[in-house]
Design an enzyme around this catalytic site. Structure first.
Site, short mmCIF file in Angstrom:
data_model
loop_
_atom_site.label_atom_id
_atom_site.label_comp_id
_atom_site.label_asym_id
_atom_site.label_seq_id
_atom_site.Cartn_x
_atom_site.Cartn_y
_atom_site.Cartn_z
N GLU A 48 0.89 -1.23 0.12
CA GLU A 48 0.09 0.11 -0.07
C GLU A 48 0.77 1.11 -0.06
O GLU A 48 2.02 1.17 0.65
CB GLU A 48 -0.94 -0.09 1.23
N CYS A 66 3.67 8.45 0.73
CA CYS A 66 4.20 7.66 1.72
C CYS A 66 4.26 6.16 1.03
O CYS A 66 3.47 5.52 0.71
CB CYS A 66 3.16 7.64 2.77
N CYS A 102 6.10 -6.77 7.70
CA CYS A 102 7.24 -6.13 8.25
C CYS A 102 7.56 -7.50 9.33
O CYS A 102 6.67 -7.95 10.04
CB CYS A 102 6.89 -5.08 8.76
N CYS A 104 6.35 -4.39 16.15
CA CYS A 104 6.00 -3.39 17.18
C CYS A 104 4.43 -3.72 17.38
O CYS A 104 3.78 -4.04 16.64
CB CYS A 104 6.09 -2.07 16.61
N CYS A 135 1.39 -1.88 15.63
CA CYS A 135 1.32 -1.54 14.29
C CYS A 135 0.86 -2.78 13.39
O CYS A 135 1.22 -3.96 13.61
CB CYS A 135 2.84 -1.28 13.61
N CYS A 180 -0.81 6.55 10.08
CA CYS A 180 0.37 5.68 10.67
C CYS A 180 0.08 4.35 11.20
O CYS A 180 -0.93 4.33 12.07
CB CYS A 180 1.05 6.70 11.40
N1 SAH Z 1 9.55 0.79 10.08
C1 SAH Z 1 9.51 2.19 10.03
C2 SAH Z 1 8.72 2.57 8.83
C3 SAH Z 1 7.34 2.40 9.07
S1 SAH Z 1 6.69 4.04 9.56
C4 SAH Z 1 9.76 2.64 11.24
O1 SAH Z 1 9.29 1.89 12.16
O2 SAH Z 1 9.78 3.80 11.42
C5 SAH Z 1 5.40 4.03 10.27
C6 SAH Z 1 5.18 4.76 11.27
O3 SAH Z 1 3.99 4.82 11.93
C7 SAH Z 1 6.43 4.73 12.51
O4 SAH Z 1 6.63 5.69 13.04
C8 SAH Z 1 5.31 3.99 13.23
O5 SAH Z 1 5.94 3.51 14.68
C9 SAH Z 1 4.06 4.68 13.49
N2 SAH Z 1 3.30 3.75 13.75
C10 SAH Z 1 2.85 2.29 13.60
N3 SAH Z 1 1.72 2.17 14.26
C11 SAH Z 1 0.96 3.16 14.75
C12 SAH Z 1 -0.29 3.38 15.30
N4 SAH Z 1 -0.80 2.41 15.48
N5 SAH Z 1 -0.40 4.89 15.57
C13 SAH Z 1 0.51 5.63 15.18
N6 SAH Z 1 1.62 5.49 14.61
C14 SAH Z 1 2.03 4.16 14.29
#
Ligand code: SAH
Length: 352
Positions: A93, A106, A113, A117, A120, A334
């Site tokens: 996406e 984006c 992945c 986390c 996410c 995000c």
């Molecule tokens: N793997 C990389 C790129 C992903 S960026 C990274 O971790 O930075 C996606 C961004 O959205 C990251 O900052 C991630 O931590 C954030 N993110 C992930 N899940 C989220 C959520 N449920 N709410 C808000 N931000 C989130």
């Protein structure tokens, strides 16, 4: 990257291909233009190339592109989310956002992945594979063509961990900023990482003028390890040291992402701890109201909490803003990107 993946090649590599086929050198520039500037999806479009050459190229050096499988437009803010189909049937996406200064895309760097986390969605089905440079570029090309626009800013904040796909990410960055290609300004590109420390040092050596974003989300190891498994390997202290070294070497300001999760990382104490952690650094903190996803219990912090947390950081001299959430009605915010459709497809197949 496979050595036949022509869209991942720079001009001099295509010149080598052309030389090996005993074709005149200028053909290489024509092909590079078609692929990188116009985002050609196949050799059929390259009408200024002889048909015979196109056939040979197609056999030996197939063009990898992203096909639009689904396009959703947010009714709230016109954010567009694309589901792209890759050559092998996998999906990724991308999200297009319109700002005053232009269009930001984006992009995803992997199918899924593996970083795990807890908050996410992208990581919930693991990592299927990494994307080729051509497939990251393809997301930009397909979007520009579909919308008839120029994407001026790119954030590597979609699905995947770009530093877990390091070589392809670097090659993508170089091709995207090639002045003979898309000619994106490196300063308009952000790369976001969960904090793979040795790769941050590798990136530092590249001396690129991009913006490095760090997904921090907690001010200490206990809290960070509980939501981000990567922290067990690369703890906060090492990560912050790497960030300081990065800014010292590149003079580029680092951006810290901090998803505000209710009663998990949003207390006043956390704000003070974060302020002292980042004190004196050339940085900016982006607070993201956590987006709620199905597989997680996490709830978003209240607006009052967000405001208070921001005020504490700013009062301590740490430059902080709250990120506006876009495309929430189409799961484009995000942490909401996922290989959802793949999974739904798999589930259906399983039922049969
Ligand atoms: N793997 C990389 C790129 C992903 S960026 C990274 O971790 O930075 C996606 C961004 O959205 C990251 O900052 C991630 O931590 C954030 N993110 C992930 N899940 C989220 C959520 N449920 N709410 C808000 N931000 C989130």
């Amino acid at each position: 990257m496979p050595d036949f993946d022509i869209k991942s090649m720079n001009l001099s590599e295509i010149e080598n291909v052309i030389a090996s086929l005993n074709e005149p050198k200028f053909r290489a520039k024509q092909i590079f233009d078609w692929l990188q500037v116009y985002g050609a999806m196949s050799y059929d479009e390259m009408t200024n190339l002889p048909k015979a050459l196109r056939n040979i190229l197609n056999e030996k050096y197939p063009v990898r592109s992203c096909e639009i499988e689904l396009k959703q437009v947010s009714k709230i803010d016109s954010t567009v989310k694309y589901l792209f189909k890759l050559f092998d049937g996998n999906f990724v996406e991308s999200v297009l956002m319109k700002y005053k200064y232009g269009y930001t895309l984006c992009v995803s760097s992997q199918v899924g992945c593996k970083m795990g986390c807890t908050f996410c969605a992208s990581t919930k089905s693991g990592c299927v594979r990494s994307l080729m440079p051509s497939e990251i570029l393809g997301q930009i090309h397909a979007t520009q063509r579909d919308m008839d626009i120029r994407v001026s800013h790119v954030v590597m904040m979609g699905m995947g961990e770009p530093l877990d796909n390091y070589d392809n990410t670097i090659r993508f960055l170089k091709l995207a900023s090639d002045e003979k290609g898309l000619n994106l300004s490196m300063r308009n590109i952000s790369l976001s990482t969960c904090g793979i420390v040795p790769k941050i040092y590798d990136l530092l050596e590249e001396k690129l003028q991009l913006t490095l974003s760090i997904s921090l989300h907690a001010p200490n190891d206990t809290m960070r390890s509980a939501v981000m498994p990567v922290n067990k390997k690369y703890p906060v202290k090492e990560l912050i040291k790497a960030c300081k070294d990065y800014t010292n070497s590149t003079s580029r300001r680092i951006s810290f992402e901090y998803a505000m999760i209710r009663d998990v990382n949003d207390s006043d104490e956390c704000a003070y701890e974060l302020a002292s952690l980042l004190k004196g650094m050339l940085c900016h903190v982006n607070l993201i109201p956590a987006n709620e996803i199905n597989e997680s219990e996490h709830k978003r912090s209240t607006n009052d909490r967000l405001q208070r947390f921001m005020n504490i950081l700013n009062s301590k001299g740490v430059n902080t803003t709250i990120r506006r959430s876009l495309g929430s009605d189409i799961d484009a915010s995000c942490g909401q990107l996922r290989s959802k459709h793949v999974r739904e497809k798999k589930e259906k197949e399983g039922e049969q």
